[in-house]
Design an enzyme around this catalytic site. Structure first.
Site, PDB file in Angstrom:
ATOM      1  N   GLU A 256       0.881  -1.183  -0.119  1.00  0.00           N
ATOM      2  CA  GLU A 256       0.035  -0.057  -0.135  1.00  0.00           C
ATOM      3  C   GLU A 256       0.976   1.171  -0.052  1.00  0.00           C
ATOM      4  OE1 GLU A 256      -3.128   0.143  -0.309  1.00  0.00           O
ATOM      5  OE2 GLU A 256      -3.766  -1.929   0.036  1.00  0.00           O
ATOM      6  N   CYS A 290      -2.422   9.520   2.174  1.00  0.00           N
ATOM      7  CA  CYS A 290      -2.112   8.756   0.923  1.00  0.00           C
ATOM      8  C   CYS A 290      -3.304   8.941  -0.112  1.00  0.00           C
ATOM      9  CB  CYS A 290      -1.749   7.116   1.252  1.00  0.00           C
ATOM     10  SG  CYS A 290      -3.383   6.349   2.163  1.00  0.00           S
TER      11      CYS A 290
HETATM   12  P1  NDP Z   1       8.081   5.224   4.956  1.00  0.00           P
HETATM   13  O1  NDP Z   1       8.000   4.384   3.615  1.00  0.00           O
HETATM   14  O2  NDP Z   1       9.084   5.958   5.240  1.00  0.00           O
HETATM   15  O3  NDP Z   1       7.818   4.327   6.107  1.00  0.00           O
HETATM   16  C1  NDP Z   1       6.745   3.405   6.259  1.00  0.00           C
HETATM   17  C2  NDP Z   1       7.239   2.136   7.425  1.00  0.00           C
HETATM   18  O4  NDP Z   1       8.316   1.385   6.904  1.00  0.00           O
HETATM   19  C3  NDP Z   1       7.856   2.705   8.537  1.00  0.00           C
HETATM   20  O5  NDP Z   1       7.369   1.958   9.698  1.00  0.00           O
HETATM   21  C4  NDP Z   1       9.332   2.671   8.440  1.00  0.00           C
HETATM   22  O6  NDP Z   1       9.940   2.687   9.775  1.00  0.00           O
HETATM   23  C5  NDP Z   1       9.396   1.281   7.749  1.00  0.00           C
HETATM   24  N1  NDP Z   1      10.523   1.390   7.200  1.00  0.00           N
HETATM   25  C6  NDP Z   1      11.559   2.146   6.749  1.00  0.00           C
HETATM   26  N2  NDP Z   1      12.555   1.518   6.010  1.00  0.00           N
HETATM   27  C7  NDP Z   1      12.425   0.339   5.962  1.00  0.00           C
HETATM   28  C8  NDP Z   1      13.054  -0.865   5.740  1.00  0.00           C
HETATM   29  N3  NDP Z   1      14.236  -0.712   4.917  1.00  0.00           N
HETATM   30  N4  NDP Z   1      12.655  -1.935   5.658  1.00  0.00           N
HETATM   31  C9  NDP Z   1      11.298  -2.148   6.288  1.00  0.00           C
HETATM   32  N5  NDP Z   1      10.597  -1.303   7.054  1.00  0.00           N
HETATM   33  C10 NDP Z   1      11.270   0.023   6.881  1.00  0.00           C
HETATM   34  O7  NDP Z   1       6.382   5.824   4.900  1.00  0.00           O
HETATM   35  P2  NDP Z   1       6.002   7.081   6.028  1.00  0.00           P
HETATM   36  O8  NDP Z   1       6.017   6.381   7.342  1.00  0.00           O
HETATM   37  O9  NDP Z   1       6.754   8.246   5.907  1.00  0.00           O
HETATM   38  O10 NDP Z   1       4.517   7.157   5.480  1.00  0.00           O
HETATM   39  C11 NDP Z   1       4.031   7.838   4.450  1.00  0.00           C
HETATM   40  C12 NDP Z   1       4.010   7.129   3.276  1.00  0.00           C
HETATM   41  O11 NDP Z   1       2.887   6.070   3.219  1.00  0.00           O
HETATM   42  C13 NDP Z   1       3.269   8.062   2.057  1.00  0.00           C
HETATM   43  O12 NDP Z   1       4.116   7.653   0.725  1.00  0.00           O
HETATM   44  C14 NDP Z   1       1.906   7.681   1.985  1.00  0.00           C
HETATM   45  O13 NDP Z   1       1.332   7.883   0.781  1.00  0.00           O
HETATM   46  C15 NDP Z   1       2.083   6.252   2.136  1.00  0.00           C
HETATM   47  N6  NDP Z   1       0.786   5.561   2.751  1.00  0.00           N
HETATM   48  C16 NDP Z   1      -0.070   4.831   1.968  1.00  0.00           C
HETATM   49  C17 NDP Z   1      -1.242   4.446   2.195  1.00  0.00           C
HETATM   50  C18 NDP Z   1      -1.871   3.332   1.541  1.00  0.00           C
HETATM   51  O14 NDP Z   1      -2.659   2.698   2.086  1.00  0.00           O
HETATM   52  N7  NDP Z   1      -1.790   3.379   0.036  1.00  0.00           N
HETATM   53  C19 NDP Z   1      -1.676   4.835   3.651  1.00  0.00           C
HETATM   54  C20 NDP Z   1      -0.954   5.658   4.277  1.00  0.00           C
HETATM   55  C21 NDP Z   1       0.180   6.083   3.980  1.00  0.00           C
HETATM   56  P3  NDP Z   1      10.268   4.163  10.401  1.00  0.00           P
HETATM   57  O15 NDP Z   1       9.429   4.987  10.540  1.00  0.00           O
HETATM   58  O16 NDP Z   1      10.724   3.522  11.715  1.00  0.00           O
HETATM   59  O17 NDP Z   1      11.478   4.615   9.448  1.00  0.00           O
END
Ligand code: NDP
Length: 515
Positions: A256, A290
Site C-alpha cells: 500500500e 495517502c
Molecule cells: P515510509 O515508507 O518512510 O515508512 C513506512 C514504514 O516502513 C515505517 O514504519 C518505516 O519505519 C518502515 N521502514 C523504513 N525503512 C524500512 C526498511 N528498509 N524495511 C522495512 N521497513 C522500513 O513511509 P511513511 O511512514 O513516511 O508514510 C508515508 C507514506 O505512506 C506516503 O507515501 C503515503 O502515501 C503512504 N501511505 C500509503 C497508504 C496506502 O494505504 N496506500 C496509507 C497511508 C500512507 P520508520 O518510520 O521507523 O523508518
C-alpha cells in the site's frame, strides 16, 4: 492506570507488549506540537524480532483453531475495548501524530468499523465451500477453503497510526493469522497502545497480536525473519526496499504505497460541494493522507468559481493543537522540506501561489495550506507525492482532458469526480486509473468496509478491506474427494486405448460448435 499513562511512564514502555525483549537501545517519540517526549521505546533488533515472531508462530495455531466464531468473539472484545477507550486513544494519537483530537476520533471509528466487518464476514468469505466439479471430475466433490497463512508482519506509517495498520491487522486476525506489527518510529506509542489493548481485551490469545518498535532496520528484520506475509504501507521508495528484503525469503508482500490523487470537476458539478471536498481531501491531516487530493482538474466553465470557493475555504483553516484547530503540525520534520521544495519549484516555474506559500518559520512544524494555480504539469508539485497541505488547480477544456491529465501519473491510488450527471461521473470514475474513486465526495471508499482498498502502478498492489482484504491474508486450498469410482479412469495408465478419441469427440460436440 490508563494504557496511555503506562506508555508515558518512566520507561515509556507498555508493560507486557514491547518490553519483554532482549534489547538495550531505546528511542524517544516526541509530540510534534510541543516537542515533549511521549514515550521511550526499545529498538528491537533482529534477535528480538525473531523471538517475537516465534511467539506469534506458537500462538498462531491456537488462534486459528478458535475458528471463525471464537475469533469473532475475541475481535468483538477488542473493538469494544477500543470503543470504550476511544478518547484515551484519540488523545495519544493527537499528541504523537499532531492531528486534531476530532480527526483522531474519526480515524479510530473507521478502524473499529473495519474490525467489526472483518470479524463479521470472515466465515462467509473464507469458510469451506463446495464448488462445481466440472465435466472431467463429475464423480468427485470439489471443495475450496481459505486457510490462514500463519504469521503476518504489518509495517505501518505514521499518518493514520490506527486506521491504516488496522486495515491489515483486523483482516489478518479475522482470517486466522497471528500478527506482528511494526509501527512507524514517529508513532510507536500508538502501536504499543494498540497491542496493550489487545492483551487486556484478549488475554487468552495475547501473543496473537504483538508489536515491535524501532527504525527501518526493525522493519527490515521483520521482512527477513521471515513471516508468512508482509503487509507494507508506506512510501514507494521504502516499498521497493521491503520487496527486495522479502525476495530473499520468497515472502509474499502486500504493498500500500503513495499516491498523487486527482479530482475532476466537470461543467455541471456542484462547485461549492466540490470545493469543500477538495479542501478537506487536500488539507485534512495536514495533507498527510495517502488518498488525499493533491491535484484538481476543473473545466473552464467552473474553474474561476471553484478557485474562488477553494481560496475562501482555505483561508478559514486554522493551525494549532487545541480543539478549535482544523489542522496540526507536520508529523515528520523532513516532510516539511519536501512540501517547501514542491511549492518553491512550482512558484519558480511560473505557478501562482494564491494561499499559503513555501515559507515556514525556522523550527516551525506548521505548514500553511497552499493553493497553486497554473502549475506546469512537469513540475514536482504535479508529478511527485507532496504529502503536505497543498493543492494544484488546473483549468482544462473538458472532462476528457481532465481525465487524461489525472491519469498521466505513475501513481494510481485513488481519486474523485464531481458531476451531477450520474452516467458521466460513473464513466469517468471507471476510466480513472486508480484503485478507488469517489463520485461527488472524497475518500468515502475508505469508510466502506466492504470495498477493497489499494492502488495500481507505483501506488502498489494487493488489497486490504472487504472480502479481498480477508482473502489477501489466506492461502486458498483446493480439495477433491472421489465420490464414486468410474469404470473408465482417464487419469490412469490403465485407461482403454480409445478413451482419448472418445473424449475428443465429446469435446467437439460440446464446444466445437462455438465460433
Ligand atoms: P515510509 O515508507 O518512510 O515508512 C513506512 C514504514 O516502513 C515505517 O514504519 C518505516 O519505519 C518502515 N521502514 C523504513 N525503512 C524500512 C526498511 N528498509 N524495511 C522495512 N521497513 C522500513 O513511509 P511513511 O511512514 O513516511 O508514510 C508515508 C507514506 O505512506 C506516503 O507515501 C503515503 O502515501 C503512504 N501511505 C500509503 C497508504 C496506502 O494505504 N496506500 C496509507 C497511508 C500512507 P520508520 O518510520 O521507523 O523508518
Amino acid at each position: 492506570m490508563s494504557l496511555s499513562e503506562e506508555v508515558d511512564s518512566a520507561t515509556g514502555v507498555t508493560a507486557g507488549t514491547v518490553d519483554r525483549h532482549a534489547t538495550t537501545e531505546t528511542f524517544e517519540s516526541t509530540a510534534p506540537a510541543t516537542g515533549a517526549v511521549v514515550g521511550v521505546f526499545p529498538v528491537h533488533d533482529a534477535t528480538a524480532v525473531g523471538e517475537t515472531v516465534a511467539r506469534a508462530r506458537a500462538a498462531a495455531g491456537q488462534w486459528a483453531a478458535l475458528g471463525f466464531d471464537g475469533r469473532k468473539q475475541r475481535l468483538a472484545a477488542y473493538r469494544g475495548y477500543l470503543a470504550r477507550r476511544m478518547h484515551e486513544l484519540a488523545d495519544l494519537v493527537h499528541r504523537e501524530n499532531g492531528k486534531p483530537h476530532a480527526d483522531a476520533i474519526l480515524e479510530i471509528t473507521l478502524a473499529v468499523d473495519h474490525l467489526a466487518w472483518a470479524a463479521g464476514h470472515a466465515r462467509k468469505t473464507l469458510g469451506p465451500r463446495r464448488v462445481a466439479a466440472g465435466m472431467l471430475a463429475a464423480n468427485h466433490a470439489a471443495y475450496l477453503e481459505y486457510q490462514p497463512m500463519g504469521v503476518v508482519g504489518v509495517i505501518g506509517p505514521w499518518n493514520y497510526p490506527v486506521f491504516t495498520p488496522m486495515g491489515s491487522i483486523a483482516y489478518a486476525l479475522a482470517a486466522g493469522n497471528a500478527v506482528v506489527f511494526k509501527p512507524s518510529e514517529f508513532t510507536p506509542a500508538v502501536g504499543a497502545w494498540l497491542a496493550a489493548a489487545w492483551r487486556a481485551a484478549v488475554p487468552d490469545a495475547a501473543d496473537a497480536f504483538q508489536v515491535v518498535t524501532g527504525f527501518g532496520e526493525t522493519g527490515a528484520a521483520l521482512c527477513r525473519v521471515p513471516v508468512d506475509k508482509l503487509a507494507f504501507t508506506g512510501s514507494a521508495a521504502t516499498g521497493r526496499k521491503v520487496m527486495a528484503a522479502c525476495a530473499e525469503t520468497l515472502t509474499p508482500v502486500l504493498m500500500e504505497l503513495g499516491g498523487k490523487d486527482a479530482m475532476i470537476v466537470d461543467d455541471d458539478a456542484d462547485v461549492v460541494a466540490a470545493a469543500d471536498a477538495a479542501v478537506w481531501g487536500a488539507m485534512s491531516n495536514g495533507g498527510q493522507t495517502c488518498i488525499g487530493i493533491e491535484r484538481v482538474y476543473a473545466t473552464a466553465p467552473v474553474y474561476d468559481r471553484f478557485v474562488a470557493e477553494v481560496t475562501a475555504q482555505v483561508q478559514r483553516l486554522r493551525p494549532g493543537s487545541d480543539d478549535a484547530a482544523t489542522y496540526g503540525p507536520m508529523t515528520m520534520p523532513s516532510q516539511i522540506d519536501v512540501v517547501r521544495r514542491h511549492v518553491s519549484d512550482a512558484a519558480g516555474a511560473g505557478a501562482r501561489v494564491v494561499t499559503g506559500g513555501p515559507d515556514t518559520s525556522p523550527g516551525e512544524r506548521y505548514v500553511a495550506p497552499t493553493v497553486l494555480l497554473d502549475v506546469p504539469e512537469s513540475s514536482a508539485a504535479v508529478r511527485e507525492e507532496t504529502f503536505g497541505p497543498t493543492l494544484t488547480i488546473t483549468k482544462v477544456r473538458d472532462a476528457e482532458e481532465a481525465l487524461e491529465r489525472a491519469n498521466d501519473t505513475t501513481y494510481g491510488l485513488a481519486g474523485a469526480v464531481f458531476s451531477k450527471s450520474r452516467d458521466r461521473a460513473m464513466d469517468l470514475a471507471r476510466r480513472m486509473r486508480s484503485g478507488m474513486t469517489s463520485v461527488n465526495s472524497v475518500l468515502t471508499f475508505a469508510s466502506v468496509p466492504a470495498l477493497p482498498f489499494g492502488g495500481v502502478g507505483d501506488s502498489g498492489f494487493g488489497r486490504i478491506h472487504g472480502e479481498d482484504g480477508l482473502k489477501e491474508f489466506t492461502r486458498s486450498k483446493a480439495i477433491t474427494r472421489q465420490r464414486v469410482p468410474l469404470p473408465v479412469n482417464l487419469m490412469s495408465f490403465g485407461r482403454p486405448a480409445g478413451a482419448a478419441d472418445a473424449l475428443a469427440r465429446v469435446m467437439g460436440m460440446v464446444h466445437g460448435r462455438h465460433r
